[in-house]
Design a protein around this motif. Sequence first.
Motif, PDB file in Angstrom:
ATOM      1  N   ASP A 111       0.816  -1.277   0.202  1.00 31.44           N
ATOM      2  CA  ASP A 111       0.024   0.223   0.092  1.00 31.44           C
ATOM      3  C   ASP A 111       0.911   1.207   0.066  1.00 31.44           C
ATOM      4  O   ASP A 111       0.571   2.095  -0.694  1.00 31.44           O
ATOM      5  CB  ASP A 111      -1.209   0.161   1.290  1.00 31.44           C
ATOM      6  CG  ASP A 111      -1.761  -1.067   1.161  1.00 31.44           C
ATOM      7  OD1 ASP A 111      -2.289  -1.563   0.080  1.00 31.44           O
ATOM      8  OD2 ASP A 111      -2.423  -1.232   2.276  1.00 31.44           O
ATOM      9  N   LYS A 112       1.744   1.419   0.905  1.00 31.69           N
ATOM     10  CA  LYS A 112       2.699   2.389   1.144  1.00 31.69           C
ATOM     11  C   LYS A 112       3.539   2.630   0.047  1.00 31.69           C
ATOM     12  O   LYS A 112       3.925   3.880  -0.546  1.00 31.69           O
ATOM     13  CB  LYS A 112       3.403   2.388   2.437  1.00 31.69           C
ATOM     14  CG  LYS A 112       2.548   2.732   3.685  1.00 31.69           C
ATOM     15  CD  LYS A 112       3.184   3.287   4.773  1.00 31.69           C
ATOM     16  CE  LYS A 112       2.079   3.591   5.821  1.00 31.69           C
ATOM     17  NZ  LYS A 112       2.486   3.957   7.268  1.00 31.69           N
ATOM     18  N   ALA A 113       4.183   1.607  -0.553  1.00 30.92           N
ATOM     19  CA  ALA A 113       5.173   1.865  -1.673  1.00 30.92           C
ATOM     20  C   ALA A 113       4.445   2.225  -3.046  1.00 30.92           C
ATOM     21  O   ALA A 113       4.920   2.724  -4.047  1.00 30.92           O
ATOM     22  CB  ALA A 113       5.903   0.525  -1.849  1.00 30.92           C
TER      23      ALA A 113
ATOM     24  N   SER B 247      -6.455  -2.687  13.708  1.00 36.34           N
ATOM     25  CA  SER B 247      -6.447  -3.847  12.878  1.00 36.34           C
ATOM     26  C   SER B 247      -5.494  -3.803  11.618  1.00 36.34           C
ATOM     27  O   SER B 247      -5.135  -4.735  11.268  1.00 36.34           O
ATOM     28  CB  SER B 247      -7.787  -4.205  12.590  1.00 36.34           C
ATOM     29  OG  SER B 247      -8.132  -3.226  11.382  1.00 36.34           O
ATOM     30  N   ASP B 248      -5.239  -2.535  11.100  1.00 33.03           N
ATOM     31  CA  ASP B 248      -4.089  -2.485  10.101  1.00 33.03           C
ATOM     32  C   ASP B 248      -2.828  -2.993  10.381  1.00 33.03           C
ATOM     33  O   ASP B 248      -1.605  -3.407   9.541  1.00 33.03           O
ATOM     34  CB  ASP B 248      -3.956  -0.882   9.590  1.00 33.03           C
ATOM     35  CG  ASP B 248      -3.481  -0.155  10.983  1.00 33.03           C
ATOM     36  OD1 ASP B 248      -3.875  -0.116  11.639  1.00 33.03           O
ATOM     37  OD2 ASP B 248      -2.560   0.745  10.488  1.00 33.03           O
ATOM     38  N   GLN B 249      -2.507  -3.130  11.706  1.00 34.04           N
ATOM     39  CA  GLN B 249      -1.202  -3.519  12.096  1.00 34.04           C
ATOM     40  C   GLN B 249      -1.174  -5.276  12.378  1.00 34.04           C
ATOM     41  O   GLN B 249      -0.095  -5.774  13.059  1.00 34.04           O
ATOM     42  CB  GLN B 249      -0.545  -3.122  13.380  1.00 34.04           C
ATOM     43  CG  GLN B 249      -0.314  -1.532  13.210  1.00 34.04           C
ATOM     44  CD  GLN B 249       0.806  -1.312  12.135  1.00 34.04           C
ATOM     45  OE1 GLN B 249       1.649  -2.285  12.068  1.00 34.04           O
ATOM     46  NE2 GLN B 249       0.701  -0.261  11.236  1.00 34.04           N
TER      47      GLN B 249
ATOM     48  N   SER C  51      -6.001   8.353   7.580  1.00 28.09           N
ATOM     49  CA  SER C  51      -4.451   8.203   7.405  1.00 28.09           C
ATOM     50  C   SER C  51      -4.116   9.729   7.404  1.00 28.09           C
ATOM     51  O   SER C  51      -4.569  10.621   6.980  1.00 28.09           O
ATOM     52  CB  SER C  51      -4.053   7.518   6.554  1.00 28.09           C
ATOM     53  OG  SER C  51      -3.029   7.957   5.999  1.00 28.09           O
ATOM     54  N   LYS C  52      -2.830  10.000   8.093  1.00 26.62           N
ATOM     55  CA  LYS C  52      -2.204  11.372   8.137  1.00 26.62           C
ATOM     56  C   LYS C  52      -1.818  11.694   6.600  1.00 26.62           C
ATOM     57  O   LYS C  52      -1.710  12.961   6.456  1.00 26.62           O
ATOM     58  CB  LYS C  52      -1.093  11.186   9.089  1.00 26.62           C
ATOM     59  CG  LYS C  52      -1.094  10.756  10.459  1.00 26.62           C
ATOM     60  CD  LYS C  52       0.332  10.812  11.018  1.00 26.62           C
ATOM     61  CE  LYS C  52       0.343   9.989  12.300  1.00 26.62           C
ATOM     62  NZ  LYS C  52       0.991   8.499  11.994  1.00 26.62           N
ATOM     63  N   SER C  53      -1.416  10.875   5.895  1.00 29.88           N
ATOM     64  CA  SER C  53      -0.953  11.097   4.404  1.00 29.88           C
ATOM     65  C   SER C  53      -1.881  11.265   3.655  1.00 29.88           C
ATOM     66  O   SER C  53      -1.340  11.672   2.353  1.00 29.88           O
ATOM     67  CB  SER C  53       0.111   9.860   4.131  1.00 29.88           C
ATOM     68  OG  SER C  53      -0.449   8.764   4.356  1.00 29.88           O
ATOM     69  N   GLU C  54      -3.185  11.216   3.841  1.00 32.96           N
ATOM     70  CA  GLU C  54      -4.250  11.376   2.728  1.00 32.96           C
ATOM     71  C   GLU C  54      -4.188  12.918   2.565  1.00 32.96           C
ATOM     72  O   GLU C  54      -4.280  13.755   3.456  1.00 32.96           O
ATOM     73  CB  GLU C  54      -5.543  10.772   3.343  1.00 32.96           C
ATOM     74  CG  GLU C  54      -6.791  11.524   2.806  1.00 32.96           C
ATOM     75  CD  GLU C  54      -6.935  10.896   1.264  1.00 32.96           C
ATOM     76  OE1 GLU C  54      -6.753   9.860   0.874  1.00 32.96           O
ATOM     77  OE2 GLU C  54      -7.392  11.617   0.388  1.00 32.96           O
TER      78      GLU C  54
HETATM   79  N1  AQP Z   1      -7.441   4.584  10.520  1.00 33.82           N
HETATM   80  C1  AQP Z   1      -7.195   3.996  11.674  1.00 33.82           C
HETATM   81  N2  AQP Z   1      -7.854   3.294  12.305  1.00 33.82           N
HETATM   82  C2  AQP Z   1      -7.702   2.758  13.694  1.00 33.82           C
HETATM   83  N3  AQP Z   1      -6.376   2.832  14.062  1.00 33.82           N
HETATM   84  C3  AQP Z   1      -5.406   3.204  13.274  1.00 33.82           C
HETATM   85  N4  AQP Z   1      -4.081   3.571  13.491  1.00 33.82           N
HETATM   86  C4  AQP Z   1      -3.475   4.139  12.361  1.00 33.82           C
HETATM   87  N5  AQP Z   1      -4.664   4.556  11.525  1.00 33.82           N
HETATM   88  C5  AQP Z   1      -5.850   4.204  12.101  1.00 33.82           C
HETATM   89  C6  AQP Z   1      -3.264   2.890  14.448  1.00 33.82           C
HETATM   90  O1  AQP Z   1      -2.550   4.018  15.224  1.00 33.82           O
HETATM   91  C7  AQP Z   1      -1.563   3.602  15.661  1.00 33.82           C
HETATM   92  C8  AQP Z   1      -0.333   4.411  14.975  1.00 33.82           C
HETATM   93  O2  AQP Z   1      -0.155   4.268  14.088  1.00 33.82           O
HETATM   94  P1  AQP Z   1       1.038   5.101  13.287  1.00 33.82           P
HETATM   95  O3  AQP Z   1       0.862   6.691  13.158  1.00 33.82           O
HETATM   96  O4  AQP Z   1       2.201   4.732  13.684  1.00 33.82           O
HETATM   97  O5  AQP Z   1       1.035   4.573  11.774  1.00 33.82           O
HETATM   98  P2  AQP Z   1       0.135   4.365  10.484  1.00 33.82           P
HETATM   99  O6  AQP Z   1      -1.034   3.188  10.941  1.00 33.82           O
HETATM  100  O7  AQP Z   1       0.647   4.403   9.086  1.00 33.82           O
HETATM  101  O8  AQP Z   1      -0.987   5.860  10.585  1.00 33.82           O
HETATM  102  P3  AQP Z   1      -1.455   6.814   9.786  1.00 33.82           P
HETATM  103  O9  AQP Z   1      -2.402   7.711  10.031  1.00 33.82           O
HETATM  104  O10 AQP Z   1      -1.988   5.892   8.404  1.00 33.82           O
HETATM  105  O11 AQP Z   1      -0.036   7.286   8.941  1.00 33.82           O
HETATM  106  P4  AQP Z   1       0.678   7.507   7.623  1.00 33.82           P
HETATM  107  O12 AQP Z   1      -0.315   8.225   6.902  1.00 33.82           O
HETATM  108  O13 AQP Z   1       1.884   8.188   8.087  1.00 33.82           O
HETATM  109  O14 AQP Z   1       0.925   6.121   7.100  1.00 33.82           O
HETATM  110  C9  AQP Z   1      -1.294   2.170  15.111  1.00 33.82           C
HETATM  111  O15 AQP Z   1      -1.528   1.274  16.155  1.00 33.82           O
HETATM  112  C10 AQP Z   1      -2.179   2.027  13.987  1.00 33.82           C
HETATM  113  O16 AQP Z   1      -2.905   0.759  14.056  1.00 33.82           O
END
Ligand code: AQP
Length: 337
Positions: free
Chosen positions: A115-117, A151-153, A202-205
């Motif tokens: 997804d990220k790449a 759950s994304d992790q 997501s932060k990057s959207e």
């Molecule tokens: N949309 C989400 N719903 C539920 N949990 C989320 N997390 C992230 N987005 C959601 C959970 O937040 C924790 C920290 O996430 P992160 O900042 O380390 O990385 P990420 O998952 O990559 O978050 P983003 O917001 O999507 O950042 P970017 O855009 O930089 O990639 C984690 O426990 C994650 O599960």
Amino acid sequence: MNESGTKVVLSGVQPTGDLHIGNYLGAIKKFVKIQSEFDCFFCVVDLHAITVFQDPKVLKKNTLEVAATYLASGIDPNKNIIFNQSSVPCHAELAWILNCVCRVGWLNRMTQFKDKAGKDKENASTGLYIYPNLMAADILIYKATHVPVGSDQKQHLELTRDIAQKFNNDFGCEDFFPLPEPMIDNEISRIMSLKDASKKMSKSEPSDFSRIILTDTADQIRAKIKKAKTADVPMPDTDQEVTKLKEVSNLINIYSSLSDTPRDKIINLYQGKNFSDFKNDLTDILIKNITPIGNEMGKLMNDQSYLVEILKQGSLKAYEKAKKTINEVYDIVGLIR
Ligand code: AQP
């Protein structure tokens, strides 16, 4: 439980920009809830952040802001260890050893890398590719038994368990690394974009209207919920029907999670109505729960030396624990220190 009979939690957030309610509901709110039950390590995962280029000045500010979010959300720095990953070098040291344990085929299955790449994966950093091994190191260096995440992790957590198991088998040290349990609330563990519920928030959207950030003002929250996508039909009367309306279902999850109200109760309350009452009430709930955190973050960010000190003290405590594991690992692997 780990070998010393304690339940240990490790989790982290990347300092990659404005934290949103997905980060809060998927992770940080859980951290606050479990802090009295476990020995907790809450990390600002700055080494993960640099797998994608970060402006150095902004990275420093974002790192402090994640620490401020932890504190503003109610994590007690006296009870828990709050620190930044790069200040405990044992994470990176263990990650290298785990790079040698993890199989390429395992990493190739990781959907977050895909997804990220995106399409340009040849141009992604190697750090982004081996990111899950660093995440495994973050967890295993403290022999964590539980990992609260969104759950994304989940897939990365399963990989961590596979790596721990292979290390224990390869080196004949059964139970050296505990197999960590994910702590994921199924229903509400993935908060989706307000504009398109097929993508996670997501932060990057690029669009600000896809997410509520923790520092949004009441007016900003109101405007974003007003614009949030719903449906052309009134609120259905069963959860089964609501689930088909992905954007509505996502807003109900946000409402449910922030107000601790079951989904079916929310559906009963608004069934047959158009979405304006629902949106007004959701806005009120967001303002009540999120703006106090944003205000407190603002105050804490005005005292950055305090935040630096919190991270420094946390890092010293974390290092004491991590050093013990890395010394044991060096010995098990046959490396002379
Ligand atoms: N949309 C989400 N719903 C539920 N949990 C989320 N997390 C992230 N987005 C959601 C959970 O937040 C924790 C920290 O996430 P992160 O900042 O380390 O990385 P990420 O998952 O990559 O978050 P983003 O917001 O999507 O950042 P970017 O855009 O930089 O990639 C984690 O426990 C994650 O599960």
